[in-house]
Structures are given as structure tokens and as C-alpha cells.
Design a protein around this motif. Structure first.
Motif, PDB file in Angstrom:
ATOM      1  N   HIS A   1       0.855  -1.190   0.000  1.00  0.00           N
ATOM      2  CA  HIS A   1       0.000   0.000   0.000  1.00  0.00           C
ATOM      3  C   HIS A   1       0.891   1.241   0.000  1.00  0.00           C
ATOM      4  CE1 HIS A   1      -2.966   2.963   1.366  1.00  0.00           C
ATOM      5  NE2 HIS A   1      -3.909   2.092   1.046  1.00  0.00           N
TER       6      HIS A   1
ATOM      7  N   ASP B   1      -9.599   0.851  11.663  1.00  0.00           N
ATOM      8  CA  ASP B   1      -8.863  -0.325  11.220  1.00  0.00           C
ATOM      9  C   ASP B   1      -7.391  -0.075  11.559  1.00  0.00           C
ATOM     10  OD1 ASP B   1      -7.627  -2.395   9.919  1.00  0.00           O
ATOM     11  OD2 ASP B   1      -8.670  -2.093   8.017  1.00  0.00           O
TER      12      ASP B   1
ATOM     13  N   ARG C   1      -4.844  -1.402  10.723  1.00  0.00           N
ATOM     14  CA  ARG C   1      -3.805  -1.680   9.718  1.00  0.00           C
ATOM     15  C   ARG C   1      -3.030  -0.405   9.356  1.00  0.00           C
ATOM     16  NH1 ARG C   1      -6.696  -3.324   4.052  1.00  0.00           N
ATOM     17  NH2 ARG C   1      -8.468  -3.756   5.372  1.00  0.00           N
ATOM     18  N   PHE C   2      -3.676   0.752   9.487  1.00  0.00           N
ATOM     19  CA  PHE C   2      -2.995   2.002   9.160  1.00  0.00           C
ATOM     20  C   PHE C   2      -1.860   2.310  10.143  1.00  0.00           C
ATOM     21  CE2 PHE C   2      -6.951   2.282   6.912  1.00  0.00           C
ATOM     22  CZ  PHE C   2      -6.651   2.984   5.763  1.00  0.00           C
TER      23      PHE C   2
ATOM     24  N   LYS D   1       4.382  -5.816  11.549  1.00  0.00           N
ATOM     25  CA  LYS D   1       3.140  -6.527  11.867  1.00  0.00           C
ATOM     26  C   LYS D   1       2.155  -6.362  10.712  1.00  0.00           C
ATOM     27  CE  LYS D   1       4.150  -7.378  16.322  1.00  0.00           C
ATOM     28  NZ  LYS D   1       4.764  -8.681  16.605  1.00  0.00           N
ATOM     29  N   CYS D   2       2.685  -6.246   9.502  1.00  0.00           N
ATOM     30  CA  CYS D   2       1.872  -6.128   8.288  1.00  0.00           C
ATOM     31  C   CYS D   2       1.086  -4.827   8.215  1.00  0.00           C
ATOM     32  CB  CYS D   2       0.886  -7.295   8.133  1.00  0.00           C
ATOM     33  SG  CYS D   2       1.573  -8.881   8.497  1.00  0.00           S
TER      34      CYS D   2
ATOM     35  N   TYR E   1       0.644  -0.473   7.918  1.00  0.00           N
ATOM     36  CA  TYR E   1       1.194   0.581   7.060  1.00  0.00           C
ATOM     37  C   TYR E   1       2.259   1.378   7.810  1.00  0.00           C
ATOM     38  CZ  TYR E   1      -3.033  -0.326   4.268  1.00  0.00           C
ATOM     39  OH  TYR E   1      -4.021  -0.922   3.534  1.00  0.00           O
TER      40      TYR E   1
ATOM     41  N   TYR F   1     -22.001  -3.605  15.190  1.00  0.00           N
ATOM     42  CA  TYR F   1     -22.848  -3.108  14.114  1.00  0.00           C
ATOM     43  C   TYR F   1     -23.108  -1.614  14.271  1.00  0.00           C
ATOM     44  CZ  TYR F   1     -26.605  -2.772  10.712  1.00  0.00           C
ATOM     45  OH  TYR F   1     -27.365  -2.416   9.628  1.00  0.00           O
TER      46      TYR F   1
ATOM     47  N   ARG G   1     -23.724   3.404   9.564  1.00  0.00           N
ATOM     48  CA  ARG G   1     -22.978   2.878   8.414  1.00  0.00           C
ATOM     49  C   ARG G   1     -23.641   1.634   7.827  1.00  0.00           C
ATOM     50  NH1 ARG G   1     -17.476   5.073   8.651  1.00  0.00           N
ATOM     51  NH2 ARG G   1     -17.206   6.134  10.632  1.00  0.00           N
ATOM     52  N   GLN G   2     -24.634   1.122   8.523  1.00  0.00           N
ATOM     53  CA  GLN G   2     -25.367  -0.064   8.091  1.00  0.00           C
ATOM     54  C   GLN G   2     -24.472  -1.265   7.851  1.00  0.00           C
ATOM     55  OE1 GLN G   2     -28.436   0.740   5.049  1.00  0.00           O
ATOM     56  NE2 GLN G   2     -28.049   2.906   5.431  1.00  0.00           N
ATOM     57  N   LYS G   3     -23.512  -1.421   8.743  1.00  0.00           N
ATOM     58  CA  LYS G   3     -22.671  -2.615   8.657  1.00  0.00           C
ATOM     59  C   LYS G   3     -21.872  -2.772   9.946  1.00  0.00           C
ATOM     60  CE  LYS G   3     -18.913  -0.114   6.332  1.00  0.00           C
ATOM     61  NZ  LYS G   3     -17.941  -0.113   5.251  1.00  0.00           N
ATOM     62  N   THR G   4     -21.365  -3.950  10.156  1.00  0.00           N
ATOM     63  CA  THR G   4     -20.442  -4.187  11.257  1.00  0.00           C
ATOM     64  C   THR G   4     -19.173  -3.425  10.938  1.00  0.00           C
ATOM     65  OG1 THR G   4     -21.417  -6.351  11.608  1.00  0.00           O
ATOM     66  CG2 THR G   4     -19.231  -5.980  12.544  1.00  0.00           C
TER      67      THR G   4
ATOM     68  N   GLY H   1     -15.255  -1.772  12.077  1.00  0.00           N
ATOM     69  CA  GLY H   1     -14.068  -1.588  12.915  1.00  0.00           C
ATOM     70  C   GLY H   1     -13.447  -2.860  13.456  1.00  0.00           C
ATOM     71  N   THR H   2     -12.259  -2.674  14.036  1.00  0.00           N
ATOM     72  CA  THR H   2     -11.536  -3.764  14.692  1.00  0.00           C
ATOM     73  C   THR H   2     -11.148  -3.315  16.090  1.00  0.00           C
ATOM     74  OG1 THR H   2      -9.559  -2.820  13.656  1.00  0.00           O
ATOM     75  CG2 THR H   2     -10.396  -4.877  12.743  1.00  0.00           C
TER      76      THR H   2
ATOM     77  N   ARG I   1     -31.777  -6.567  11.541  1.00  0.00           N
ATOM     78  CA  ARG I   1     -30.888  -6.273  10.409  1.00  0.00           C
ATOM     79  C   ARG I   1     -31.329  -6.805   9.061  1.00  0.00           C
ATOM     80  NH1 ARG I   1     -25.448  -7.031  13.827  1.00  0.00           N
ATOM     81  NH2 ARG I   1     -26.140  -5.698  15.530  1.00  0.00           N
TER      82      ARG I   1
ATOM     83  N   ALA J   1     -22.284  -0.107   2.815  1.00  0.00           N
ATOM     84  CA  ALA J   1     -23.490  -0.234   3.647  1.00  0.00           C
ATOM     85  C   ALA J   1     -24.258  -1.496   3.269  1.00  0.00           C
ATOM     86  CB  ALA J   1     -24.369   1.000   3.475  1.00  0.00           C
ATOM     87  N   GLY J   2     -24.691  -2.239   4.271  1.00  0.00           N
ATOM     88  CA  GLY J   2     -25.468  -3.443   4.025  1.00  0.00           C
ATOM     89  C   GLY J   2     -24.637  -4.682   3.734  1.00  0.00           C
TER      90      GLY J   2
ATOM     91  N   ASP K   1     -22.979  -6.744   5.542  1.00  0.00           N
ATOM     92  CA  ASP K   1     -23.029  -7.900   6.449  1.00  0.00           C
ATOM     93  C   ASP K   1     -23.867  -9.033   5.859  1.00  0.00           C
ATOM     94  OD1 ASP K   1     -21.657  -6.198   8.101  1.00  0.00           O
ATOM     95  OD2 ASP K   1     -23.023  -6.349   9.807  1.00  0.00           O
TER      96      ASP K   1
ATOM     97  N   PRO L   1     -11.613  -4.349   7.505  1.00  0.00           N
ATOM     98  CA  PRO L   1     -10.479  -4.830   8.309  1.00  0.00           C
ATOM     99  C   PRO L   1     -10.225  -6.323   8.091  1.00  0.00           C
ATOM    100  CG  PRO L   1     -11.936  -3.470   9.651  1.00  0.00           C
ATOM    101  CD  PRO L   1     -12.618  -3.641   8.331  1.00  0.00           C
TER     102      PRO L   1
ATOM    103  N   CYS M   1      -1.030 -12.622   8.568  1.00  0.00           N
ATOM    104  CA  CYS M   1      -1.827 -11.521   8.009  1.00  0.00           C
ATOM    105  C   CYS M   1      -2.366 -11.832   6.618  1.00  0.00           C
ATOM    106  CB  CYS M   1      -1.059 -10.217   7.940  1.00  0.00           C
ATOM    107  SG  CYS M   1      -0.102  -9.845   9.387  1.00  0.00           S
TER     108      CYS M   1
END
Lengths: 560, 560
Positions: free
Chosen positions: A270, A300, A302-303, A309-310, A312, A361, A365-368, A370-371, B44, B230-231, B233, B268, B310
Motif C-alpha cells: 500500500h 482499522d 492496519r494504518f 506486523k503487516c 502501514y 454493528y 454505516r449499516q454494517k459491522t 471496525g476492529t 438487520r 453499507a449493508g 453484512d 479490516p 496476516c
């Protein structure tokens, strides 16, 4: 290819590098002699010339297949984005040569400012005139909103189109170097906001040069910058060299990468990872420390995960979610992106876990989303109770001063400055400045101006009944956004300043606060009282009581 | 949400799960009673019902806001993609119950076939009729091109629109289960090609259900499948459950993920990583081994790096670059994507490094491409001298039989079967079948058919002067692509078959060849002779002389 694009001087001669992979011929048009110098085609779309015929200060244009363009890698645009470019010898400015050492990021207490509105002069020298104020306040780093040349004289900076050129009306490259030296002489670090996720719409000559954009990805600003499609090598090189220039040639201490989530790249490496690697390589060369911070809206790690640790390898990221949770706790709006946040429970979560949405969730954002970020130290997260975006993206650009009581402003400042993260203030909050920070532009293309006006107007359709959307192009909109230094002399201004000053001093003096150590953080929520208890420190402990209830309440402090 | 979408039976009652996040009402229309069963809204966007009113074999449609649609998660479409769906009890088919154990991937010698053209019957049972042939040949796994329900009766399978339903004309779910059992009884593993990067254009009812697509990313097939917008999941769940179904309910041993590079996901946890995790969890449950293979055109080991490094944790990937280098070595075309390959030097590189472009500049892609793959074992790479794509994407669908001499075909087969990678054959190459494998479709929408014809015609504009582009919709195009089993009885057919059989036996018998061990590979290029020497093995060594020169030449074997 490891030559910096643009013109660089060494031992009296100039090296000119232009990347124009589709061109049949490339030349430099020298304004002073009305003459042309031909560049030679090199590998992979690069064109080069070494010459003694061009001197620092000379104006020029690049001639691609007999068409004249400003140099997209120019370091100065003295006559604006459509005018000729100017050659400068960046390496030979007089520097004051302070024995400056960039502190570890953990020590950063950041103050974000916009050069054009910060001082009456609206220049880098204007900022220098305020360094007494900043030194007294106690912050340790200033963060400049983007300074790359943008169209006209008034802009937040995110419409920049010459990433290598410092805005002429701010004082250009020399002005920025003077500011860097003046900051360092006072012990202040300097962070520069850079925009690698898009380029502005006016004065954007990139398509005349090469495939700087790709339609593989859609971003809020149109085509994405091309980091992984055909021709991306030249674009990656352009961006990496730009970042290195700020560190190497300008002495900047850190970069803040704007909207890093919109930097789309599915290459094996990346571009942000490559950037981290190259910045580390520069540190090896110069022995100086450099930091990379990023605005990231992805929760996330990863940034910011280390390179081994893979990740950025970026050093820190902004966490808007702390801001959102804090503002809802303080009784601010609950619509739009705030809808996902429920107040002190979420603020407590952010103190504990950095991200509020860390694999749960999100209705918004209508989704799950983050980490978990448990494994990343506190010094990798930047928190704030307001910033240019959160203030300026409101229709009327109101600061907390207009939206919260004086006491609540103080509580919010406290919440930020005792956090186990890096605090960031937005210019003027330290004296409860009452001016708005509005959205302003100064494009010259009437169609574009109309489009911006319309976009702005549509964005706030629902609110417009109450008042008019300020005209972004109107100079008055800019003038109203100038920081009202008179407010500092009001009793509220002075009181708030002293409060911030004391808080910052406390953060520096108390070992329990000075280090953004997440390991010793304990948070308790007293839901019925709307109170949050934050404990920090191991040997020496600090307990902060954040009472968001607007009432005086008795609280039993936790043992220990 | 861990329920499989669609209808599943347990203890005599049916559980119906529909994901329709925008719907105001969802019901099941039962064809037999012309009646409706209402589903209850769950979290959901899921709608559910447990009922005894629906039985295996029943036809139904899903009613979303009073509109009737086939179930995108149906397991059978007996009347085609536009007809009603059919409930089946997958868990209660008679299985022969062989004590089958899926071998390690290292043991796979793969045979790719297309169900519709493989046998005269064009069905799973037709394949069963050819298992004697395959067993004699010695391959250890068959790979079926996609079998998900597609429009009409003739399709490669990549226009599938019911990923849970097995193509009715092939024999449906029961037919596939019979084939799996028959393969296992013979000691053959079965790989299924599944398409998660796009869905076909006809019979595609997904937009009536939910946000299965996103325009955040552009793919060669239009909007990308929505794995991170969005959506997402619900889409991720749909895909993961689909993969698990093939392993759990059908007894399939491995999946081949089509065009994994076009599965765009910046979450992620990439959907392929999530898939690997879920498949490992299933292995824990069942004690059975499952493999995930992928077609990937990125030369990026992140797809096959282990989960704890990873990576996405896929078990193996196709390497087209081996194919390209081999075909150029053999004297095939050098235009198009072959232009990046220079013959035996690149073939040697692929034997050594798997990827030819492993961080070097590709003129064809116009960028630096790929990463090193030294750290990945040979059993993670699948190689071939032809496959359905490489044959079928030619205008006239010519196999190697038509393009190379008999001796060169043998050399290419040898090059594949002695590679320290997993070999893959394409149906018919083992007896030099002379039929073409053409591109064919059987869509019913005339506009779509015209668009496909036009697209195909444009693709081969440069070649058309010589001959006509075969009409993809013409049944004759399909019929011509049927494997000509008579060719097997020709002297060339029989000779080639015996040669393949001997080579495969050799690969299995010689320890130096049996294990795709890259550590013991040594390659030497005799450029002036156009000869490549490949040595494999540690204790016992094998040295292969690949003479691409078309002349008999003397070669000194390397010492050892």
C-alpha cells in the motif's frame, strides 16, 4: 527513478524532471528569454534535462506536445494556479540553524490552525507573530491546514493543485521555512496537513501530464488518485517524493495525511506503507525523527500497525469517534453521524478502547464496523473536542463557544487534555473565540463557484429555513472566519485561556497524565448521574470526574 | 445471524430465512396451494418463519412488498432462472457413505471439466460414465466449472445467478451429490468452481432483495459485489454460508474461487480471510479437510499467506504466468498478455519463483507488478498448459491440439506434470481432442444476447478478417464444443493418453516429483539451444530436459 519531479539545483546547474508518459515531446518554456529547452525522453515516461540556463527565480512553463502548462511539480506559483511556475533553490535558503530535535510523538500537544484566518495578516509571518501566545499556552506542536497552492487567495487548502508549491499568498516556500525555524527556536514542532487522496478541481493540470487518476475506485471527490492502476509508478513516486520534500527541504516534523481512508490502493505494498518505509529510510540518512499522522475513518489498525506486523506503519491516527461521543455526552446534536453515539457510555468506551465501533454493528454505516485497537499504544491516537472539519462543516460554522455553555466548554477541554491519547486543539478554542469557521473558496471559474454554492446549499437543505447558507465565494465569509483576537481580551477569553494553560501545564507536569499510557486507564460510568470517572497513572494516580449533568453532584471517588 | 439463507428442513419443519433489508413485508408464495405464508421481521433485514406447511419438493416464490421473485438463495430452480424456486432437503439424500478422506492438496493432480460439454449427456451422470477413463488416466481431483443455476441450458457457468442452486439441466442437487459420491468411491477429490466476484446479468433478482452490489469499485463485469459498503453484512453472510454449504451438504472437497482479484473488499477482515476462518471452523466441527483455491491475477501472496501471517489463508492460487511463459516458450503467440513474456527465461523464473513478475516493471500492465513468493510452498500454486479461459477466450476456441505439434503438446504436458506445483489439465488434452472450446450462452433476453454477440465480435475485431466469430447463442457453437470422445480412439488420441498416463504415474511414483517441494528445484537455461534443464529432488534426483527448439540436440546433464 529516484529523482524528484520538478526543478532542483545543485552546484549551479538545474536538473529538470517531468513525468509525462504519453507525451511525444517535452520542453521547458523560459519566460525571461521566451525560449525553449528540450527535455530528453528517459525510461517509463520521464523526461529530463540538466542545464545552467535556468536560475532560481526564473518563471517557466512545461511544454507537452506543443501545449503550455504550469509544472504540476513546481515549488512556486507566484501568479496563481494558472500562471507560470517558478524555479526555486530550496536547499539554499538561509536557515537559522537551531539545534532542533523533534520530540517523540507522545509529547505532542497539537494546535491546529489555518494560516489564512489565524492572524490578521493571514500569512506564515502572521503566525510567527502569535508564537508568544502559543508558547504561553503550552502546546508543543502546531498543525497547519494544507498550504499547497490553491486557486485564488482564500481556501481551507483541500483544493490544492500544486502539492510541491507553497501558497504564494501565505508567503510561499521562504515564508514556510521562516515559520518552521521560528517554531523550532521556541521548541514547537510543526505538522503539515497534506492531501494525497484527491486534488482540487481548478488549476488541475494533472491529466495533461499522465494517468494521475483512476476510475477503478469512487471517492467523494470523484476519480481516485491512481496508486495501483496502469501508470501508477509515476504517481506513487510523485507522492512519496512530495512527503520527503517537506521533511528534508522544509524541516517539517510531521505530516497529517488527509482522509487516508480515501487513498485507495490494492497493490501488494500500500502506498502508505511505502511512504512509511521511505520516511524511515530518510531518518536513517538524516538522523532526524519524522512522524506520520493520518485522518482515518475506518477504525482499522492496519494504518497504524507497525511495518513488521503487516501494518502501514503510520505513527498515529485521528479518532473522530472520541469527538462524536464527547459532543453527545456534552448535550450536542444527536443527528447525522452523531446518531451512532449514546453519550458517556461511548465516551467511556473510547477512553478504554479508542474506537467506539470496534467490530460491532453501526446503524449509521449499516454494517459491522471496525476492529479492536487494544494492542496499539495511546500515543497512536489523536483526540479533540473540535477541529476545522467538525466546526467548518456546519452550515454556520459555529465553534463550541456558540453551542455549549462556558462550563461545558471547559469540561470538554478537560476531557481531551486528560485523555490517554494525543490532544488536539483547534485555533481559538483556548480563548473561546466566537467567530465562526466557515467554508470559503476563491475559485475563478464561475461554473465551479456556482457548483460549490449549490452543493453547499443542498447539503444544508434541511436547515436552510432558519438562515441562509453563507456564500463560500463571498470575501466576507472568509473575513468573518478570521480569528477574533479581541475575544482573547474579554473576561471569558482570558479566563478560558488561563484554564487551558493550567490544564496543559498539568498534563505536562503529572507523570500520570504526561504519557499516553493506556495500560493504567480505568473508567467508570455513573449513568444515573451522567458522570464519568477517569483514573490514570500507576504509582501516582489521577482521578478526573467528568460531570456532564449540568448540576453539582456529590461523587465518591474510587478507592486507590 | 448464523442461519443459512433460503429454506432448510429439520425434524419435519422448515426454517425459511430471507434477507431483504429494505422490504416492508416478506412472504412465501406456495405454488401448490396458491397461498402465502408471512415471514416475521428479525434484526438487520432478516425475515424468518418456521413452518410445517412447506415440504421438500414444493415450489415457491418470495413475495417482497407484494412483488413475486424467485428466491436468490433457493437450492433448485427446476423451471429456470425466472421460474419458481424449489425447496429441497439437502441433508436427507441417500449418500453412499464412502469412508472418504480428502487428501492433502499436495497430492492433487487436477482435471478441469465443463459438465455440459464433457459427456454426450452433458450431465453429472454423464461425468460418472467417464470415471473409468479418469481413474485410468491417474488424475486425483476433478474440478467442475461453475454449476450454479444459469439462464438457459448452455453456459460456461460464470453467468450463474442462483449460487445455492445446482443447474437443473446438469442434474440438480441430487445429480451433483451422486457425482461427489461416485468420485469419492474411486478415490477422486472434487473441486467446485464458485463465483463470488460477480453475478450474471439475466435472472439476477438480487437488487430486489438488498444491496448486493456497490458502485464503490469498478470491475470488468460492472458493479462490484458489496463486501464492504453499507449493508455488506448480509452479503458476506450469504457468500460464506454458500461456501460452507458445498463442503457440508454436498461433500465437495475444495472450492476454486473465480477471479479472486475482483473480490473488492477494504474491510479490516477481507471476505476471503473471513471465508478461510469459517472453513477452518467447519473442519473443527466435521473433522474433514477442505481446500480453498483461487484464481488470482495479482501476484500478491496476501491471498495465500497463512492467517497468522496476516494473509487471507487460501490454500493455493492459479498462476497464469507459468502458462504464458510456457506457451511463448513453445512458440505460441506473443501478442496481448503474452507480450510480457520472453520464453524459457521466464519459464525458468516461474519454475524457480512461481511469479514471473515479482516486483518488476510490466510493460503490459504499465506498472511495477507483484511480490516475491519465495516463502510459499509449491503446493500453493496451480499450473497448466491450457484451461477453459485460455482456450475458450480465443476467438475460435482452439486447443493446443490445433496450435502446436504433437511433440510440442507432449513437451508442454511434461512441463506441467514435472513442475514443483500442482498440475491442472483441461478436459480432453489427455487425448489431443481436436474440438474447440468456444464461448456459448443461452440467455433468453434478446437484447442481452445481442450485447454478448457484439461484445464478442468487438473483442476479436482485429482477427475477424480471416473468419467469423462463432455465434455464442447458436446451439451449434455449444455442440461443436462437446468433447469428441471419438478422438480418443484415434492413434494420436491413444498415444497421447498413454503418454499422459505414464507421466502422471511417474509424478506419483518418484518421490522427487510427488511432492511439490520448491527447495530442491534447480533450473538451468541453455539459451542458445532453447533448452531448459529442470532438476528436482534431494536424495533421489530427477533431471528433465525441456527442448523447445524443434530440433534434436545433445545436452550434457548437470552433475549430481
Amino acid at each position: 527513478m529516484d529523482k524528484t519531479p520538478g526543478i532542483r539545483f545543485q552546484n549551479g546547474s538545474a536538473t529538470i524532471v517531468v513525468w509525462a508518459p504519453r507525451a511525444k515531446s517535452v520542453a521547458l518554456h523560459l519566460v525571461k528569454h521566451n525560449s525553449q529547452l528540450s527535455l530528453a525522453a528517459k525510461k517509463r515516461g520521464y523526461w529530463e534535462l540538466e542545464t545552467t540556463q535556468i536560475q532560481p527565480g526564473d518563471l517557466y512553463k512545461v511544454v507537452i506536445d506543443e501545449q503550455f502548462f504550469p509544472d504540476v511539480a513546481s515549488v512556486a506559483q507566484p501568479e496563481g494556479v494558472h500562471g507560470p511556475s517558478q524555479a526555486l533553490d530550496l536547499a539554499h535558503f538561509e536557515r537559522t540553524g537551531t539545534a532542533w530535535e523533534n520530540p517523540a510523538l507522545d509529547k505532542y500537544i497539537i494546535y491546529e490552525l489555518h494560516t489564512g484566518t489565524y492572524s490578521p495578516e493571514g500569512t506564515f509571518d502572521g503566525i510567527i507573530g502569535k508564537l508568544d501566545h502559543l508558547e504561553e499556552l503550552g502546546i508543543t506542536a502546531i498543525e497547519l491546514m494544507p498550504v499547497a497552492q490553491f486557486p485564488g487567495g482564500r481556501n481551507w487548502g483541500y483544493d490544492g493543485v500544486f502539492p510541491y508549491a507553497v501558497q504564494t499568498s501565505y508567503g510561499g516556500a521562504t515564508g514556510l521555512m521562516r515559520l518552521v525555524d521560528a517554531c523550532h527556536a521556541r521548541g514547537l514542532a510543526i505538522i503539515l496537513d497534506v492531501v494525497y487522496n484527491h486534488l482540487g478541481p481548478e488549476g488541475n493540470y494533472f491529466n495533461n501530464y499522465g494517468p494521475y487518476f483512476t476510475d477503478k475506485y469512487k471517492t467523494p471527490w470523484g476519480s481516485a488518485v491512481n496508486f495501483d492502476d496502469a501508470g501508477c509508478d509515476g504517481v506513487r513516486h510523485y507522492v512519496v517524493e512530495n512527503a520527503l520534500m517537506w521533511f528534508r527541504d522544509f524541516g517539517v516534523d510531521a505530516l497529517r495525511l488527509d482522509a487516508a481512508h480515501a487513498i485507495k490502493d490494492f497493490s501488494p505494498v500500500h502506498i502508505l506503507r511505502e511512504l512509511s518505509q521511505q520516511v524511515l529510510a530518510l531518518t536513517k540518512q538524516t538522523g532526524r525523527l519524522y512522524h506520520l499522522l493520518a485522518e482515518v475513518d475506518l477504525n482499522d489498525t492496519r494504518f497504524i500497525d507497525p511495518l513488521d506486523k503487516c501494518g502501514y506503519g503510520l505513527n498515529a491516527q485521528w479518532i473522530d469517534e472520541f469527538h462524536h461521543a464527547l459532543r453527545v455526552s456534552a448535550g450536542g446534536e444527536t443527528s447525522g453521524y452523531y446518531a451512532d453515539f449514546s453519550g458517556i457510555t461511548d465516551l467511556a468506551k473510547s477512553y478504554r478502547d479508542a474506537y467506539v465501533y470496534d467490530g460491532v454493528y453501526s446503524a449509521q454505516r449499516q454494517k459491522t464496523f471496525g476492529t479492536k485497537a487494544d494492542h496499539r499504544p495511546g500515543g497512536q491516537f489523536v483526540v479533540f473536542s473540535q477541529n476545522h472539519d467538525q466546526v467548518g462543516n456546519r452550515m454556520l460554522g459555529e465553534r463550541s463557544t456558540e453551542l455549549f455553555s462556558f462550563e461545558m466548554q471547559k469540561l470538554m477541554a478537560g476531557a481531551v487534555l486528560i485523555a490517554p491519547y494525543l490532544p488536539l486543539l483547534f485555533m481559538g478554542e483556548e480563548f473561546s473565540a466566537r467567530s465562526p469557521f466557515l467554508y470559503f473558496i476563491d475559485h475563478s471559474d464561475p461554473k465551479l463557484v456556482e457548483a460549490v454554492r449549490k452543493g453547499r446549499s443542498e447539503e444544508f437543505k434541511a436547515f436552510k429555513t432558519k438562515s441562509e447558507v453563507p456564500d463560500p465565494k463571498d470575501k466576507n465569509t472568509f473575513d468573518r472566519s478570521k480569528l477574533p483576537w479581541n475575544d482573547y481580551h474579554l473576561s471569558t477569553g482570558k479566563a478560558m485561556f488561563n484554564y487551558y494553560k493550567a490544564l496543559i501545564a498539568l498534563r505536562k507536569q503529572l507523570p500520570a497524565l504526561a504519557i499516553p499510557d493506556r495500560g493504567s486507564v480505568r473508567v467508570e460510568v455513573l449513568a444515573d448521574k451522567n458522570i464519568l470517572l477517569l483514573q490514570r497513572g500507576k504509582l501516582q494516580q489521577v482521578c478526573a470526574v467528568l460531570n456532564f449533568s449540568r448540576e453539582i453532584q456529590a461523587v465518591e471517588l474510587p478507592a486507590g
